[in-house]
Write a protein that holds these residues in place. Structure first.
Motif, PDB file in Angstrom:
ATOM      1  N   HIS A 190       5.701  61.793  -0.836  1.00 34.96           N
ATOM      2  CA  HIS A 190       4.425  61.500  -0.197  1.00 34.96           C
ATOM      3  C   HIS A 190       3.926  62.780   0.478  1.00 34.96           C
ATOM      4  CE1 HIS A 190       1.752  60.365   3.108  1.00 34.96           C
ATOM      5  NE2 HIS A 190       1.429  59.322   2.369  1.00 34.96           N
ATOM      6  N   PRO A 191       2.633  63.147   0.370  1.00 27.86           N
ATOM      7  CA  PRO A 191       1.528  62.359  -0.168  1.00 27.86           C
ATOM      8  C   PRO A 191       1.344  62.480  -1.686  1.00 27.86           C
ATOM      9  CG  PRO A 191       0.669  64.366   0.782  1.00 27.86           C
ATOM     10  CD  PRO A 191       2.146  64.373   1.057  1.00 27.86           C
ATOM     11  N   VAL A 192       2.036  63.431  -2.296  1.00 24.15           N
ATOM     12  CA  VAL A 192       1.929  63.560  -3.754  1.00 24.15           C
ATOM     13  C   VAL A 192       3.077  62.785  -4.389  1.00 24.15           C
ATOM     14  CG1 VAL A 192       1.909  65.164  -5.696  1.00 24.15           C
ATOM     15  CG2 VAL A 192       0.816  65.816  -3.531  1.00 24.15           C
ATOM     16  N   PRO A 193       2.800  61.839  -5.284  1.00 20.00           N
ATOM     17  CA  PRO A 193       3.855  61.008  -5.873  1.00 20.00           C
ATOM     18  C   PRO A 193       4.811  61.816  -6.732  1.00 20.00           C
ATOM     19  CG  PRO A 193       1.750  60.652  -6.987  1.00 20.00           C
ATOM     20  CD  PRO A 193       1.457  61.494  -5.792  1.00 20.00           C
ATOM     21  N   ASP A 194       6.041  61.295  -6.868  1.00 19.42           N
ATOM     22  CA  ASP A 194       7.039  61.988  -7.683  1.00 19.42           C
ATOM     23  C   ASP A 194       7.807  60.998  -8.554  1.00 19.42           C
ATOM     24  OD1 ASP A 194       8.802  60.737  -5.956  1.00 19.42           O
ATOM     25  OD2 ASP A 194       9.603  62.579  -5.075  1.00 19.42           O
ATOM     26  N   ASP A 195       8.817  61.517  -9.285  1.00 20.89           N
ATOM     27  CA  ASP A 195       9.569  60.685 -10.224  1.00 20.89           C
ATOM     28  C   ASP A 195      10.324  59.560  -9.518  1.00 20.89           C
ATOM     29  OD1 ASP A 195       8.831  61.984 -12.581  1.00 20.89           O
ATOM     30  OD2 ASP A 195      10.377  63.519 -12.339  1.00 20.89           O
ATOM     31  N   ALA A 196      10.797  59.820  -8.291  1.00 14.89           N
ATOM     32  CA  ALA A 196      11.518  58.776  -7.550  1.00 14.89           C
ATOM     33  C   ALA A 196      10.590  57.603  -7.246  1.00 14.89           C
ATOM     34  CB  ALA A 196      12.100  59.346  -6.257  1.00 14.89           C
ATOM     35  N   GLY A 197       9.343  57.908  -6.897  1.00 11.91           N
ATOM     36  CA  GLY A 197       8.375  56.846  -6.660  1.00 11.91           C
ATOM     37  C   GLY A 197       8.071  56.065  -7.919  1.00 11.91           C
ATOM     38  N   LEU A 198       7.951  56.764  -9.030  1.00 13.57           N
ATOM     39  CA  LEU A 198       7.715  56.102 -10.314  1.00 13.57           C
ATOM     40  C   LEU A 198       8.878  55.179 -10.665  1.00 13.57           C
ATOM     41  CD1 LEU A 198       6.155  55.693 -12.934  1.00 13.57           C
ATOM     42  CD2 LEU A 198       7.166  57.813 -13.804  1.00 13.57           C
ATOM     43  N   HIS A 199      10.114  55.655 -10.419  1.00 11.36           N
ATOM     44  CA  HIS A 199      11.294  54.826 -10.661  1.00 11.36           C
ATOM     45  C   HIS A 199      11.254  53.574  -9.793  1.00 11.36           C
ATOM     46  CE1 HIS A 199      15.480  53.624 -11.134  1.00 11.36           C
ATOM     47  NE2 HIS A 199      15.642  53.702  -9.826  1.00 11.36           N
ATOM     48  N   GLY A 200      10.914  53.744  -8.517  1.00  6.56           N
ATOM     49  CA  GLY A 200      10.839  52.600  -7.624  1.00  6.56           C
ATOM     50  C   GLY A 200       9.766  51.615  -8.036  1.00  6.56           C
ATOM     51  N   ALA A 201       8.606  52.121  -8.452  1.00  9.61           N
ATOM     52  CA  ALA A 201       7.519  51.250  -8.880  1.00  9.61           C
ATOM     53  C   ALA A 201       7.922  50.430 -10.106  1.00  9.61           C
ATOM     54  CB  ALA A 201       6.271  52.079  -9.181  1.00  9.61           C
ATOM     55  N   ARG A 202       8.581  51.082 -11.042  1.00 10.35           N
ATOM     56  CA  ARG A 202       9.031  50.366 -12.242  1.00 10.35           C
ATOM     57  C   ARG A 202      10.045  49.285 -11.887  1.00 10.35           C
ATOM     58  NH1 ARG A 202       9.611  55.752 -16.047  1.00 10.35           N
ATOM     59  NH2 ARG A 202       7.538  55.628 -17.041  1.00 10.35           N
ATOM     60  N   ARG A 203      10.954  49.590 -10.953  1.00  2.26           N
ATOM     61  CA  ARG A 203      11.956  48.611 -10.528  1.00  2.26           C
ATOM     62  C   ARG A 203      11.293  47.400  -9.882  1.00  2.26           C
ATOM     63  NH1 ARG A 203      16.815  50.273  -8.802  1.00  2.26           N
ATOM     64  NH2 ARG A 203      17.151  48.030  -8.498  1.00  2.26           N
ATOM     65  N   ILE A 204      10.302  47.646  -9.041  1.00  2.00           N
ATOM     66  CA  ILE A 204       9.593  46.533  -8.400  1.00  2.00           C
ATOM     67  C   ILE A 204       8.828  45.716  -9.442  1.00  2.00           C
ATOM     68  CG2 ILE A 204       7.677  45.973  -6.848  1.00  2.00           C
ATOM     69  CD1 ILE A 204       8.676  48.200  -5.004  1.00  2.00           C
ATOM     70  N   ALA A 205       8.191  46.396 -10.387  1.00  2.00           N
ATOM     71  CA  ALA A 205       7.458  45.683 -11.440  1.00  2.00           C
ATOM     72  C   ALA A 205       8.392  44.787 -12.243  1.00  2.00           C
ATOM     73  CB  ALA A 205       6.753  46.685 -12.349  1.00  2.00           C
ATOM     74  N   GLU A 206       9.571  45.292 -12.567  1.00  2.00           N
ATOM     75  CA  GLU A 206      10.545  44.498 -13.324  1.00  2.00           C
ATOM     76  C   GLU A 206      10.981  43.269 -12.535  1.00  2.00           C
ATOM     77  OE1 GLU A 206      13.590  47.338 -14.058  1.00  2.00           O
ATOM     78  OE2 GLU A 206      12.455  48.415 -15.614  1.00  2.00           O
ATOM     79  N   LEU A 207      11.197  43.439 -11.226  1.00  2.00           N
ATOM     80  CA  LEU A 207      11.599  42.305 -10.392  1.00  2.00           C
ATOM     81  C   LEU A 207      10.487  41.256 -10.352  1.00  2.00           C
ATOM     82  CD1 LEU A 207      13.344  42.482  -6.939  1.00  2.00           C
ATOM     83  CD2 LEU A 207      11.393  40.982  -7.281  1.00  2.00           C
ATOM     84  N   LEU A 208       9.250  41.704 -10.169  1.00  2.00           N
ATOM     85  CA  LEU A 208       8.132  40.767 -10.062  1.00  2.00           C
ATOM     86  C   LEU A 208       7.908  40.005 -11.358  1.00  2.00           C
ATOM     87  CD1 LEU A 208       5.566  42.962  -8.079  1.00  2.00           C
ATOM     88  CD2 LEU A 208       6.981  41.101  -7.191  1.00  2.00           C
TER      89      LEU A 208
END
Length: 443
Positions: A103-121
């Protein structure tokens, strides 16, 4: 009459009083109560026995502390969870996985986290309950680029928007349309589960559409709006061509818009603001009054170019110092909001440090006046400082070292000037975020 040393100490004390009130544990516990299996969230009631699985998800600088509060409330009913926070803002939790990201510029760790949350949802059904914990910084911390776009595309676009002087509403309008989760799209992923979004607001006016780019609410902005923003700030040559092509395709109706309808996917969504800038300002006001100051709120919606707003803030303090008006001395003037900085130089700093330096220049030689400006998240721009605390001697102390404060301001280098005068404010990560606070004191 308080000395200059006392004023500086009082400014810190007033700031930290506001910070304590905005602490996520307190914010959650003030808004969410549980009695047996009956959960009250704001004005809404839920029977936990009606749900098969309960999950915690979230993103933002305060998400880990918010999750800690929710774990204490829900206990062994939790089936699991994932939250994404800024580096340094994590906690070790019992059930919820905490992922730290850029933060404030997104990185690969954020992308990984977003994908994990999307999979859970996406595995949730109508018998499940999902808490989504949202706080400032969530836009950058939950990057999931739209189909055909890369993380680099989003990074370059975010950097261009942050440097051009665009406000948070404009920045987030673009972010929503380059994402698979923002602008109501996370709610679409979670449907048909029941979704409760608990929000710690870091946005002027508490716009749910804007806080972390509104992942759980309908979006009123459009692809055409995004193109207007790109044009307004002359960014066509600064953002990737893939982003321009994508936005233009969307404006032409070739790509589906972000969700707009209040019905459908939002029927089982509740959004509750658990804290905001007034949570902090109210506590700061009370502490200032306890210390013997007459108080006035400059604004709870401070916006605009940081150095310009700072001059107006300092001018009010000069009026009080000179004429004992519009409030009598000793006086405390408080502000809250989020300014912007148009980056023209190659220096180091953030909007609060720029605010402090600009105020210091305006207050040169004025006796017994102090200004503090700091982020409630504990960070300001790409620095470890939360902001700055200056007084009428700051400029004189800089000049005595052969430094020209105006030149530092011109090149957006407030950090190094305030570092030299020992006027930086450090708090470390606070694990909360309700925008910025300004404290002005006149003895």
């Amino acid at each position: 009459m308080p000395s200059l040393f006392d004023l500086r100490a009082h400014a810190r004390e007033i700031f930290f009083a506001g910070l304590s009130a905005a602490e996520p544990l307190a914010a959650i516990n003030n808004s969410v109560q549980r009695q047996a299996q009956r959960l009250q969230v704001g004005e809404h009631f839920f029977d936990l026995d009606q749900f098969h699985r309960i999950y915690i998800t979230g993103c933002g600088k305060a998400a880990a502390r918010m999750a800690q509060a929710m774990e204490a409330l829900i206990g062994d009913r939790l089936a699991g969870g994932i939250v994404v926070v800024k580096y340094g803002h994590g906690l070790k939790l019992q059930t919820t996985e905490v992922i730290e990201a850029g933060h404030p510029v997104p990185d690969d760790a954020g992308l990984h986290g977003a994908r994990r949350i999307a999979e859970l949802l996406q595995q949730c059904n109508k018998d499940d309950l999902v808490f989504f914990l949202l706080s400032g910084g969530g836009s950058a911390l939950l990057p999931y680029p739209a189909e055909g776009l890369s993380l680099v595309d989003k990074q370059r676009t975010t950097e261009a928007l942050l440097k051009c002087g665009a406000n948070i509403f404009e920045i987030n309008a673009v972010r929503k349309h380059l994402s698979r989760m923002k602008g109501g799209q996370l709610a679409r992923l979670a449907a048909p589960a029941t979704l409760i979004s608990l929000v710690l607001s870091d946005v002027v006016g508490d716009s749910l559409e804007t806080i972390a780019s509104g992942p759980t609410v309908p979006d009123s902005s459009t692809y055409s709006d995004c193109l207007d923003i790109i044009q307004r700030y002359q960014l066509r040559e600064k953002v990737p061509s893939a982003v321009l092509d994508y936005l233009e395709s969307g404006a032409q109706g070739q790509i589906a818009e972000t969700p707009k309808d209040l019905s459908g996917i939002f029927e089982r969504v509740q959004n509750v603001i658990v804290g905001n800038i007034w949570t902090a300002l109210g506590s700061s006001l009370r502490r200032a009054e306890e210390l013997g100051y007459q108080t006035r709120v400059f604004s709870a919606a401070v916006q605009g170019e940081s150095r310009v707003v700072a001059r107006s803030f300092a001018a009010l303090l000069k009026e009080i110092a000179a004429n004992n008006s519009p409030i009598s001395r000793p006086a405390c003037v408080l502000g809250g909001g989020e300014t912007t900085v148009t980056v023209r130089g190659d220096g180091l700093g953030g909007r609060n440090q720029e605010f402090a330096l600009s105020a210091a220049i305006e207050l040169k030689g004025v006796n017994q006046v102090v200004v503090l400006s700091a982020g409630t998240d504990g960070t300001d721009g790409p620095t470890a400082a939360a902001g700055g605390i200056v007084d009428g001697t700051t400029v004189e102390r800089a000049i005595a070292q052969g430094l020209d404060p105006a030149a530092f301001l011109d090149r957006n280098d407030a950090y190094h000037l305030l570092q030299a005068t020992h006027d930086l404010l450090f708090t470390g990560p606070t694990l909360t975020n309700v925008m910025d606070l300004q404290v002005g004191l006149v003895a």
